[in-house]
Design a protein around this motif. Structure first.
Motif, short mmCIF file in Angstrom:
data_model
loop_
_atom_site.label_atom_id
_atom_site.label_comp_id
_atom_site.label_asym_id
_atom_site.label_seq_id
_atom_site.Cartn_x
_atom_site.Cartn_y
_atom_site.Cartn_z
N SER A 168 7.98 1.61 1.44
CA SER A 168 7.11 0.65 2.13
C SER A 168 5.67 1.08 1.94
N GLY A 169 4.76 0.22 2.34
CA GLY A 169 3.34 0.60 2.32
C GLY A 169 3.08 1.72 3.32
N THR A 170 3.78 1.66 4.45
CA THR A 170 3.63 2.71 5.45
C THR A 170 4.04 4.06 4.87
N SER A 228 -7.59 -2.19 11.30
CA SER A 228 -6.63 -2.31 10.21
C SER A 228 -5.26 -2.54 10.83
N PHE A 229 -4.24 -2.66 9.96
CA PHE A 229 -2.87 -2.71 10.45
C PHE A 229 -2.49 -1.33 10.96
N ALA A 262 -0.23 0.79 10.64
CA ALA A 262 0.29 1.86 9.77
C ALA A 262 -0.80 2.84 9.35
N THR A 263 -2.00 2.35 9.10
CA THR A 263 -3.08 3.20 8.60
C THR A 263 -3.34 4.38 9.53
N VAL A 268 -9.78 1.27 4.02
CA VAL A 268 -8.80 0.19 3.87
C VAL A 268 -9.50 -0.98 3.19
N ASP A 275 -6.19 2.81 1.27
CA ASP A 275 -5.15 1.92 1.79
C ASP A 275 -5.37 0.58 1.09
N ALA A 312 -2.96 -1.60 0.63
CA ALA A 312 -1.78 -2.41 0.97
C ALA A 312 -2.06 -3.90 0.77
N GLN A 313 -3.31 -4.30 1.02
CA GLN A 313 -3.66 -5.73 0.94
C GLN A 313 -4.46 -6.07 -0.30
N SER A 371 1.38 -1.99 -0.64
CA SER A 371 2.52 -2.52 0.12
C SER A 371 3.04 -3.76 -0.59
N LYS A 421 2.42 -9.97 1.27
CA LYS A 421 1.35 -9.45 0.41
C LYS A 421 1.27 -10.28 -0.87
C1 LIG Z 1 -3.71 -2.40 5.69
C2 LIG Z 1 -2.26 -2.10 5.70
N1 LIG Z 1 -1.84 -0.83 5.65
C3 LIG Z 1 -0.54 -0.52 5.64
C4 LIG Z 1 0.43 -1.48 5.68
C5 LIG Z 1 1.86 -1.06 5.75
O1 LIG Z 1 2.65 -1.63 4.78
P1 LIG Z 1 4.20 -1.91 5.02
O2 LIG Z 1 4.31 -3.07 5.96
O3 LIG Z 1 4.71 -2.21 3.65
O4 LIG Z 1 4.81 -0.68 5.57
C6 LIG Z 1 0.05 -2.83 5.72
C7 LIG Z 1 1.01 -3.95 5.70
O5 LIG Z 1 1.82 -4.29 6.40
C8 LIG Z 1 -1.32 -3.14 5.75
O6 LIG Z 1 -1.73 -4.41 5.82
#
Ligand SMILES: Cc1ncc(COP(=O)(O)O)c(C=O)c1O
Length: 359
Positions: free
Chosen positions: A60-62, A86-87, A89-90, A132, A151, A153-154, A169, A174
């Motif tokens: 995963s992105g996480t 941010s989301f 996970a960051t 990010v 980051d 991911a986006q 991610s 995405k």
């Molecule tokens: C900025 C950002 N970082 C990290 C993630 C984590 O990615 P994932 O959902 O694939 O774990 C996401 C997306 O969901 C994200 O938008």
């Protein structure tokens, strides 16, 4: 009533149905579900597509962010500077490694990290900085003599890797989305790539000999097969999103909306994973659009420094005001590539109607 969903994945998959099913069947018939030829091929094709030496598929992105931090040796007592906007996970990955996330404000013009504030937040304990590339727009890389984890991911394809490691991610929403969870770490650094690969399989090398502790961060062969099909269409999808962003800008420029309503300006390489406006009376506008059949989303309603789980870090409301304002005003509009001009016009018409009614 207009029907404009925030995202229409079925519209994207429909023309690729046969190709996607054939790719899935190939994996089923091979019986190879963990790593193997499909993953290797995807990693090669991804590296070529994004212009990096290495691409390592992960779960995963996480997990891409988590394993990137682990590859840099981040752990207890370390600090990691990142944007408060941010989301989750960051920031979550930093705390999971018992390191301390240090949050800085954003540049209100771009929603991205304020690079100067990031550099100012660096202490002798800072191990890395995570900018990010929010919504698909490249963030500046803070220059503090530290390795950077991007980051991304986006922001797949928005620009070349500039940090030590960059994290993608493939969450379904995405620009390049899998049929479930998947991600990748991309880098030009041979040693870091090798470290990520080692950590991806519990640090075992050879198998069952563990000199370091990693995790199960593998990408599925099935997801790799799906992503290989979709990767070929990414340039066209990105072009579609960029065209839609231009169309919104033209539609808004010709529309009667309050001057405080801000539409994102373009930036080189911006891939518009999201098209995020700033809107007065945002929540009422969102409710109005929902009633009119238009999907929107709020990314993100609570910045990290005000999240309940980070209360013990000691941040106060008002401390990072640009992010707090963005959390009140930001609204993502539909921007997916298959969106029609008529649908976009309907979105802008409803926004105009909302403010004209003095809601
Ligand atoms: C900025 C950002 N970082 C990290 C993630 C984590 O990615 P994932 O959902 O694939 O774990 C996401 C997306 O969901 C994200 O938008």
């Amino acid at each position: 009533m207009t029907n404009v969903p925030l995202l229409d994945l079925a519209a994207q998959n429909r023309p690729l149905r046969e190709e996607l099913l054939a790719a899935i069947a190939r994996v089923v018939d091979s019986g190879q579900f963990i790593l193997g030829a499909e993953v290797d091929a995807f990693e090669r094709e991804l590296a070529a597509a994004v212009g990096t030496v290495h691409a390592i598929g992960v779960s995963s992105g996480t997990d891409a962010l988590l394993v990137a931090l682990m590859a840099l040796g981040v752990g207890a007592g370390d600090e990691v500077v990142t944007s408060t906007f941010s989301f989750f996970a960051t920031a979550g990955v930093v705390s999971r490694l018992c390191a301390r996330p240090v949050f800085v404000d954003i540049d209100p013009a771009t929603f991205n990290i304020d690079a100067r504030a990031a550099v100012a937040a660096v202490t002798p304990r800072t191990k890395t900085i995570i900018p990010v590339h929010l919504f698909g727009r490249l963030a500046p890389l803070p220059e503090a003599g530290l390795p950077i984890i991007e980051d991304a991911a986006q922001s797949i394809g928005a620009g070349p890797v500039r940090g030590a490691l960059s994290c993608l991610s493939f969450f379904p929403s995405k620009n390049l989305g899998a049929f479930g969870d998947a991600g990748a770490v991309i880098t030009d650094d041979d040693a870091l790539a090798d470290r990520v690969k080692l950590l991806r399989t519990h640090g075992g090398r050879p198998k069952y000999v563990h000199h370091t502790i990693g995790g199960n961060f593998r990408i599925d062969a099935l997801q790799s097969a799906v992503l290989r099909v979709k990767l070929r269409h990414l340039p066209a999808w990105t072009a579609g999103r960029r065209r839609n962003a231009d169309r919104y800008r033209a539609l808004f420029a010709a529309a009667r909306v309050p001057p405080e309503l801000r539409v994102p300006d373009d930036a080189p390489g911006h891939i518009y994973n999201q098209f995020v406006i700033r809107a007065p009376k945002r929540d009422a506008l969102r409710a109005h659009l929902q009633k009119a059949g238009i999907g929107t989303e709020v990314y993100y309603p609570i910045p990290f420094h005000l999240q309940p789980c980070f209360r013990d870090l000691g941040y106060k409301e008002g401390q990072l005001p640009h992010a707090e304002a963005a959390a009140r005003e930001a609204l993502a509009l539909p921007i997916y590539p298959e969106l029609t001009e008529a649908q976009q016009a309907a979105v802008v018409t409803e926004i105009v109607r909302f403010y004209a009614e003095g809601a």
